[in-house]
Design an enzyme around this catalytic site. Structure first.
Site, short mmCIF file in Angstrom:
data_model
loop_
_atom_site.label_atom_id
_atom_site.label_comp_id
_atom_site.label_asym_id
_atom_site.label_seq_id
_atom_site.Cartn_x
_atom_site.Cartn_y
_atom_site.Cartn_z
N ASP B 137 0.82 -1.21 0.00
CA ASP B 137 0.00 0.00 0.00
C ASP B 137 0.85 1.26 0.00
OD1 ASP B 137 -2.07 -1.76 0.20
OD2 ASP B 137 -2.21 -1.57 2.38
N LYS B 138 0.29 2.33 -0.50
CA LYS B 138 0.97 3.61 -0.59
C LYS B 138 1.61 4.01 0.75
CE LYS B 138 -0.13 8.49 -1.23
NZ LYS B 138 -0.92 9.25 -0.27
#
Lengths: 149, 308
Positions: B137-138
């Site tokens: 995830d970012k």
């Protein structure tokens, strides 16, 4: 007096069950009670009833103090005799205090009852008492309103 | 957005959606079709669906093709942990998106990799995701494996499929967990309430298993090591939230009033192990927790000392 004893019994039962849940249910393990209908799982809840409003601990502590304070005042001054009303007050008070203890001392509430047939947050015995109490109270108000009219 | 293709289903009996698209649109392979469906770029009667959907007579199937614009190579500094001719291990910082998506095709890890590797990256996964085998995830930091050749990509993808790729994460979560070790085995799928979120659900979900081990307990927090058995979107975050122990700093599944001001969840991919696609040797890499993460642990550690 009967109302207060009932309240204490509900609080005691709720705390006992939560103690057993902490002891025997482990994080992440789901125990199916009735297949695809009801299961037990251990969840620490940091919000109000049914997992809403996460992380507002002190707000809920304050609300509970006010609500329970009002119930006690009501019972002591008005001395309700109606069985339906008395049951409702005992259930609401007991349920509220049951979760209040968790919130005050641990900052979280132990939930463990999960309904598998609908998408509904995990809840506990105190939530159940509180909900039934509110329903009974609503029925009482509805009935006495009709009588009064 | 690029070009749109539309077809109306005329047959009574049809193959499932991904196969149907590959059979009806000349330039699209079945796996590309599956990717397009997953990215919600295939609409059936105006709605996205899944690849197992069986088209029925009268359905209008619309395919939105991503524009052919090539992804720009950008000189963004990268922390490369290991690199050879076949594979690359990179330590992704928090806040960096892994690959371009609609509306965001700059400053991603892929842009940086294209520059660093001078376009020597596998192209199996499509133009938007060169070299990308798995995502993080970012706002999650840590190790990510990248394939430089298609041969390496295929072999490593197989290790992901068979769960032989070793992946461990460090997560700081809310609450004091009572067990030393536990496993969460709950299926994950899209949330019925909010399509942008994932959730533990029995509806259209896939099996998800994470193993947890407590590393350190602080008064109201626990540092856990998480080992992925499956790799569903947001798996650790959703699993921990489902047990009432959301990851600290998680803006999607966490608590609202965080005590620490954080840019995102304190989740770090600290270990990556794989069998090298060429020589068959097992390789393992570890990564230190980033400074902002260590700082939070330091503050908590001091507080625990004060409590005694």
């Amino acid at each position: 007096m009967g109302i207060f004893i009932s309240m204490l019994l509900i609080v005691g039962a709720d705390q006992l069950v939560k103690h057993l849940v902490v002891k025997f249910l482990s994080t992440g393990t789901d125990i199916s009670i009735i297949d695809k209908f009801l299961s037990f799982c251990y969840v620490e809840n940091r919000g109000a009833a049914f997992g809403v409003l996460q992380d507002s601990r002190w707000l809920f502590v304050a609300i509970t103090v006010i609500a329970v304070g009002f119930l006690v005042w009501y019972v002591l001054t008005r001395k309700p005799k109606n069985k339906l009303l008395c049951t409702a007050i005992a259930l609401i008070g007991g349920g509220a205090i049951g979760n209040f203890i968790d919130r005050l001392f641990f900052g979280r509430v132990i939930d463990f009852i999960r309904l598998d047939f609908i998408n509904f947050p995990v809840f506990n015995l105190a939530d159940t008492c509180l909900t039934i109490g509110v329903i009974l109270l609503a029925i009482y108000i509805f009935i006495s309103d009709k009588k009064g009219a | 957005m690029g070009e749109n293709l539309t077809v109306r289903v005329t047959d009574k009996k049809n193959a499932r959606l991904d196969k149907f698209i590959s059979e009806n649109f000349a330039d699209i392979t079945r796996s590309q079709a599956a990717h397009l469906i997953e990215d919600e770029l295939v609409w059936v009667n105006g709605k996205s669906t899944n690849k197992k959907y069986l088209p029925v007579e009268g359905d209008e199937i619309k395919v939105i093709l991503p524009s052919e614009k090539t992804i720009k190579a950008q000189d963004i500094p990268l922390s490369i942990v290991y690199e050879d001719d076949d594979v690359l291990v990179v330590d992704k910082p928090q806040g960096m998106v892994v690959h371009p998506a609609a509306g965001n095709d700059e400053n991603t890890l892929v842009n940086a990799l294209l520059f660093h590797c001078k376009h020597h990256l596998s192209d199996i996964n499509g133009e938007m995701r060169p070299g990308i085998l798995h995502r993080i995830d970012k706002d999650t930091s840590g190790l990510l494996l990248v394939a430089k050749t298609n041969d390496a990509h295929e072999k490593l993808a197989e290790q992901i499929q068979t769960h032989t790729l070793g992946r461990c994460y460090m997560a700081l979560v809310h609450g004091n967990i009572k067990e030393d070790e536990f496993t969460i085995d709950r299926p994950i799928g899209r949330s019925q309430k909010d399509r942008k979120k994932m959730a533990v659900t029995e509806v259209h979900s896939k099996e998800a298993v994470t193993h947890f081990r407590v590393i350190e307990r602080f008064t109201r927090y626990t540092l856990v090591r998480c080992q992925l058995e499956t790799g569903r979107t947001h798996q650790i975050r959703v699993h921990m939230a489902s047990a009432g122990h959301p990851v600290v700093g998680d803006k999607t599944y966490g608590v609202k009033n965080e005590e620490f001001s954080l840019k995102g969840q304190l989740l770090h991919a600290c270990l990556l192990g794989f069998i090298h696609p060429k020589d068959g040797q097992y390789m393992e890499f570890t990564s230190q927790l980033p400074p902002y993460y260590k700082k939070v642990l330091e503050v908590l550690g001091k507080r625990v000392l004060k409590d005694f």
